[in-house]
Design an enzyme around this catalytic site. Structure first.
Site, short mmCIF file in Angstrom:
data_model
loop_
_atom_site.label_atom_id
_atom_site.label_comp_id
_atom_site.label_asym_id
_atom_site.label_seq_id
_atom_site.Cartn_x
_atom_site.Cartn_y
_atom_site.Cartn_z
CG ASP A 1 -6.27 11.77 12.05
OD1 ASP A 1 -6.13 12.66 11.03
OD2 ASP A 1 -5.70 11.39 12.60
CG ASP B 1 7.13 14.22 12.30
OD1 ASP B 1 5.76 14.47 11.90
OD2 ASP B 1 6.60 13.07 12.78
CG ASP C 1 4.02 12.20 8.31
OD1 ASP C 1 4.18 12.42 8.31
OD2 ASP C 1 3.74 13.60 8.85
P1 ATP Z 1 2.02 15.35 15.11
O1 ATP Z 1 3.10 14.28 13.88
O2 ATP Z 1 2.56 16.15 15.16
O3 ATP Z 1 1.91 14.32 15.94
P2 ATP Z 1 0.25 14.34 12.83
O4 ATP Z 1 -0.94 14.81 12.29
O5 ATP Z 1 1.36 14.75 11.87
O6 ATP Z 1 0.48 14.65 14.04
P3 ATP Z 1 1.57 11.14 12.05
O7 ATP Z 1 0.83 11.00 13.08
O8 ATP Z 1 2.67 11.81 12.16
O9 ATP Z 1 0.47 12.59 12.75
O10 ATP Z 1 0.21 11.05 11.18
C1 ATP Z 1 0.64 12.16 10.02
C2 ATP Z 1 -0.69 12.53 8.99
O11 ATP Z 1 -1.19 10.83 8.56
C3 ATP Z 1 -2.48 12.78 10.19
O12 ATP Z 1 -2.15 14.53 9.61
C4 ATP Z 1 -3.23 12.20 9.39
O13 ATP Z 1 -3.25 12.81 7.69
C5 ATP Z 1 -2.66 10.57 8.85
N1 ATP Z 1 -2.60 9.68 10.03
C6 ATP Z 1 -1.86 9.36 10.76
N2 ATP Z 1 -2.46 8.44 12.09
C7 ATP Z 1 -4.00 8.05 11.19
C8 ATP Z 1 -5.41 7.79 11.81
N3 ATP Z 1 -5.22 6.92 12.57
N4 ATP Z 1 -6.06 7.67 10.74
C9 ATP Z 1 -6.64 7.94 10.03
N5 ATP Z 1 -5.96 8.99 9.39
C10 ATP Z 1 -3.77 9.24 9.93
MG MG Z 2 3.05 13.78 11.82
#
Ligand code: ATP
Ligand code: MG
Length: 436
Positions: A151, A59, A61
């Site tokens: 993170d 997805d 963001d």
């Molecule tokens: P995926 O969507 O593939 O699971 P993602 O990295 O995009 O991985 P998301 O949960 O969609 O994970 O979060 C989007 C972004 O927000 C992350 O890439 C990170 O930069 C930030 N993020 C999400 N959760 C946290 C957290 N618990 N602490 C700090 N930053 C976070």
């Molecule tokens: Mg994501």
């Protein structure tokens, strides 16, 4: 110039290769809408990371300097979600774009012993527990602060369609090229702020095949217990991501390796290669199968995976009974396991009920009588129950050869099935109660 931008290393398109062609139409619309309203807007996080690795983003963001209310006003089909971490979901057909406002630094003064009430969350934009866990995170800031609050370095890369540039604040591109997962800032502090980051570390290491850098890995064992303080609903969401992301086997191996499985499950699993008991083997088989299914573009049922993961715990309960369990006993033990697991992670009823049905079907699928066969065959969970029975046999459990029997039964036509059933008694043998 956008405040904080001067802190970024700007990487031109020629060095990273991402362009707006790689971004979904919905995400492009969101970027356009925000910019038109005079805001800064970037694609950020997992989608940028995945594009750089040549993977298909799950997805998109978006990060912006617009506050949630402002974002909400720009997009008609949008809503603000979350209290502790307010974000906006903008919907375009089936696609949802998550829009987050740049987060800033907190003054750690609002310390809470318990989770803040709804009213408190509404009034405060920042709160922490005594152990340093962030309870409310609605302090907004500049883009460089936002990057510092993310993170991992590979998750903190921002892409702008304006000139197709990549903004890197924490050497994320270099880490990505070295296939290294590195937490931003002080690992202990960042894990304390949000212990779920430990699960995320394991998930990304497994999914991307990255190694973890020293501190990112070092504190997993030491601080793993803190995961229990995260809300059980959030843990369930994370559990689903851990299991249904197509890398469940490796994820689960790492969870056990770092002892993090204890914080998620009501059963202590043995290390992957030490799994000798059929029930433990079944867990590994189920996770491996589900990864294969996802690789082939097929869906996996969370309830089936949960039924498999909790099977060893259920076996412990069933093992305490005298003789083979009956339906009633299976029902009771299943309930106990679900209640126990719900203390670790919530399990929505719609999921736990299906897991229980799969377990209860196991008793009937093994019975060699016509009534049970008909009952099972017409049951809406027959397929899942049968697949589970096969897994049990594959893992070395003795199910009286019924897995194979059911395979043949399904392959046969009506006439042959009748013939197969004729070998069985019409009714299950019941123990008669002797009249006094
Ligand atoms: P995926 O969507 O593939 O699971 P993602 O990295 O995009 O991985 P998301 O949960 O969609 O994970 O979060 C989007 C972004 O927000 C992350 O890439 C990170 O930069 C930030 N993020 C999400 N959760 C946290 C957290 N618990 N602490 C700090 N930053 C976070
Ligand atoms: Mg994501």
């Amino acid at each position: 110039m956008l405040p904080g931008l001067q802190q970024a290393t700007v990487i031109p398109h020629t060095e990273h290769g991402i362009s707006s062609d790689h971004i979904s139409d919905a995400a492009l619309e969101v970027l356009k809408g925000l910019r038109r309203a005079g805001h800064a807007a970037y694609v950020v996080g997992g989608c940028v990371r995945d594009l750089l690795l040549g993977l298909h983003p799950k997805d998109f963001d978006v990060a912006t300097d617009a506050h949630p209310e402002q974002v909400r006003r720009i997009f008609r089909r949008s809503r603000i979600i979350g209290r502790r971490f307010r974000i906006v979901h903008v919907r375009f057909g089936r696609e949802i774009i998550e829009v987050t406002t740049f987060r800033g630094h907190h003054e750690q003064e609002n310390r809470f012993r318990q989770a803040p009430t709804r009213e408190q969350s509404r009034q405060l934009d920042s709160a922490h527990s005594h152990s340093g866990m962030t309870l409310i995170d609605n302090v907004y800031g500049n883009i460089d602060e936002d990057a510092g609050r993310r993170d991992f370095t590979v998750n903190a890369l921002y892409f702008t369609t304006d000139g197709n540039q990549l903004l890197d604040f924490h050497n994320g591109l270099e880490d990505l090229r070295q296939r290294r997962l590195r937490i931003i800032g002080d690992a202990r502090e960042r894990y304390r702020e949000d212990p779920v980051r430990m699960l995320r570390a394991v998930r990304f290491a497994a999914k991307l095949g990255f190694s973890m850098d020293g501190a990112t890995e070092q504190y997993l064992r030491e601080l793993g217990q803190l995961i229990e303080s995260a809300s059980s609903a959030r843990l369930f969401d994370e559990l689903m991501k851990l299991l249904c992301g197509g890398h469940a086997s490796e994820t689960f191996r790492l969870l056990r390796h770092y002892g993090l499985d204890q914080t998620l499950f009501c059963y202590r699993y043995p290390e992957a290669d030490a799994a000798a008991a059929p029930a433990d083997k079944l867990v590994n088989l189920a996770l491996g199968n589900s990864d294969h299914r996802i690789a082939k573009g097929l869906r996996v049922t969370p309830a089936f995976l949960l039924a498999a993961l909790l099977w060893p715990r259920l076996q412990q309960y069933l093992g305490q009974l005298d003789g083979t369990p009956n339906l009633m006993q299976m029902h009771d033990c299943a309930e106990k396991v679900v209640v126990e697991q719900s203390r670790q992670t919530t399990i929505p009823r719609r999921i736990s009920n299906v897991s229980k049905e799969i377990w209860e079907l196991q008793i009937r699928l093994e019975r060699k009588d016509r009534r049970s066969v008909n009952f099972c065959f017409e049951h809406q969970r027959f397929r899942a129950g049968y697949d589970f029975l096969l897994l049990r046999e594959q893992s070395g459990e003795d199910c009286g050869g019924m897995g194979e029997w059911w395979t043949t039964f399904q392959d046969f036509d009506e006439g042959q099935r009748i013939h197969m059933l004729e070998q069985f008694s019409a009714r299950p043998k019941r123990r008669r109660r002797r009249r006094r």
